[in-house]
Structure formats: structure tokens, C-alpha cells
Design an enzyme around this catalytic site. Sequence first.
Site, PDB file in Angstrom:
ATOM      1  N   GLY A  15     -19.628  91.437  72.191  1.00 42.96           N
ATOM      2  CA  GLY A  15     -19.203  90.736  73.401  1.00 42.96           C
ATOM      3  C   GLY A  15     -17.824  91.212  73.849  1.00 42.96           C
ATOM      4  O   GLY A  15     -17.181  92.039  73.187  1.00 42.96           O
ATOM      5  N   SER A  39     -24.192  91.432  65.808  1.00 45.24           N
ATOM      6  CA  SER A  39     -24.667  90.850  67.065  1.00 45.24           C
ATOM      7  C   SER A  39     -26.172  90.982  67.132  1.00 45.24           C
ATOM      8  O   SER A  39     -26.767  91.777  66.407  1.00 45.24           O
ATOM      9  CB  SER A  39     -24.018  91.527  68.279  1.00 45.24           C
ATOM     10  OG  SER A  39     -24.614  92.783  68.524  1.00 45.24           O
ATOM     11  N   LYS A  44     -26.396  96.452  73.342  1.00 40.89           N
ATOM     12  CA  LYS A  44     -24.929  96.382  73.317  1.00 40.89           C
ATOM     13  C   LYS A  44     -24.375  97.086  72.086  1.00 40.89           C
ATOM     14  O   LYS A  44     -23.317  97.711  72.151  1.00 40.89           O
ATOM     15  CB  LYS A  44     -24.449  94.926  73.359  1.00 40.89           C
ATOM     16  CG  LYS A  44     -24.551  94.283  74.718  1.00 40.89           C
ATOM     17  CD  LYS A  44     -23.937  92.901  74.672  1.00 40.89           C
ATOM     18  CE  LYS A  44     -23.998  92.211  76.005  1.00 40.89           C
ATOM     19  NZ  LYS A  44     -23.419  90.859  75.926  1.00 40.89           N
ATOM     20  N   LYS A 133     -12.368  74.980  77.509  1.00 45.86           N
ATOM     21  CA  LYS A 133     -13.401  74.059  77.977  1.00 45.86           C
ATOM     22  C   LYS A 133     -13.811  73.047  76.907  1.00 45.86           C
ATOM     23  O   LYS A 133     -14.550  72.106  77.191  1.00 45.86           O
ATOM     24  CB  LYS A 133     -14.601  74.848  78.483  1.00 45.86           C
ATOM     25  CG  LYS A 133     -14.268  75.596  79.769  1.00 45.86           C
ATOM     26  CD  LYS A 133     -15.305  76.641  80.090  1.00 45.86           C
ATOM     27  CE  LYS A 133     -14.910  77.443  81.309  1.00 45.86           C
ATOM     28  NZ  LYS A 133     -13.685  78.213  81.148  1.00 45.86           N
TER      29      LYS A 133
END
Length: 164
Positions: A15, A39, A44, A133
Site C-alpha cells: 500500500g 500483502s 501490487k 478518523k
Amino acid sequence: MNLENKTILITGGTGSLGKALTSHIFKCHSNIKKLVILSRDEQKQFQMAQEFPENQFPKIRFLLGDVRDEKRLVRAFQGVDIVIHAAAMKHVHIAEYNPDECVKTNIGGADNVIRAALESLSVSKVVALSTDKACAPINLYGATKLTSDKLFIAANNIRGHKNI
């Protein structure tokens, strides 16, 4: 944090934050033993392996795996000294549309990382990434990250005499 001669594993390593951490580690800590990128996205991983080719970065390793799979984490953590938990489902609108998947990844995945680290004989540090958040959350993503944070904090109480 001293990374000298350490094996580091980054969950969610392909990421944006995982790639930034990889660059930073190789730039500032050339004396690491190994850097493992875990991952679930093989595309990716393939792309990141082009950015960090093994002939230039011989200490990098890529492992396919998902934080939802505790058994895979237990195997992946063997011989690892430091785990950086960066895997998360982080897009707010996708989390709202797929709430069960967000809970499985952000809460279940965090719990699996904790369990695998506690089961490991070598892991001495776990660094779990959070988000702004998670402070007074107003959406599912923030709520799952707050829960993840609470799980990691509580793990300090259940580690017993284990030096982690």
C-alpha cells in the site's frame, strides 16, 4: 527504533504507506537483516518488485498473505523481530458499502496480527498504524480503526511475561 540486524515485516506492505516505509527503511537503515512485504495483492507485489528489484535490494522479500488468515500470519512471523501493521481497508465509501469486509480486515485482521505476534517466538515489537478518523469516529472505517487501536492497547495486558 533500532533496526540494526532486525527482520521487519510490514502487513499491507504494497500500500501507499507500506511503500513509503520500505523506501524509508532502505534509505535510513541499510543494516537491517531482512524486510518482508506481506500483502494479498499479487499485482501490487509484482509492481513493487519492479521498484525494489532483488539485485538492488537483496534484503527484501515478498509474501502473499492476508491479515484475515491467522495461520498464514503465524507462519509469516517466524523469524521476524518487528511487525509493522499497515494493512487496512481504508476507503470510507467502500467500507460503508462493504461493512462486513471492513470489519473482517480492520478488526479481525488486527486481532490475527496480535495473536500471531504473541504466538511467535521472535517478534519483540508490533507497531500498529492508526488514523485521525479513529478519534470520535463518524463512519464505519473510523469505528473499525478505533476498535483495532483498542485491541492493540489491550494486547499489552494479555502478553503476560512475554517480552513484546
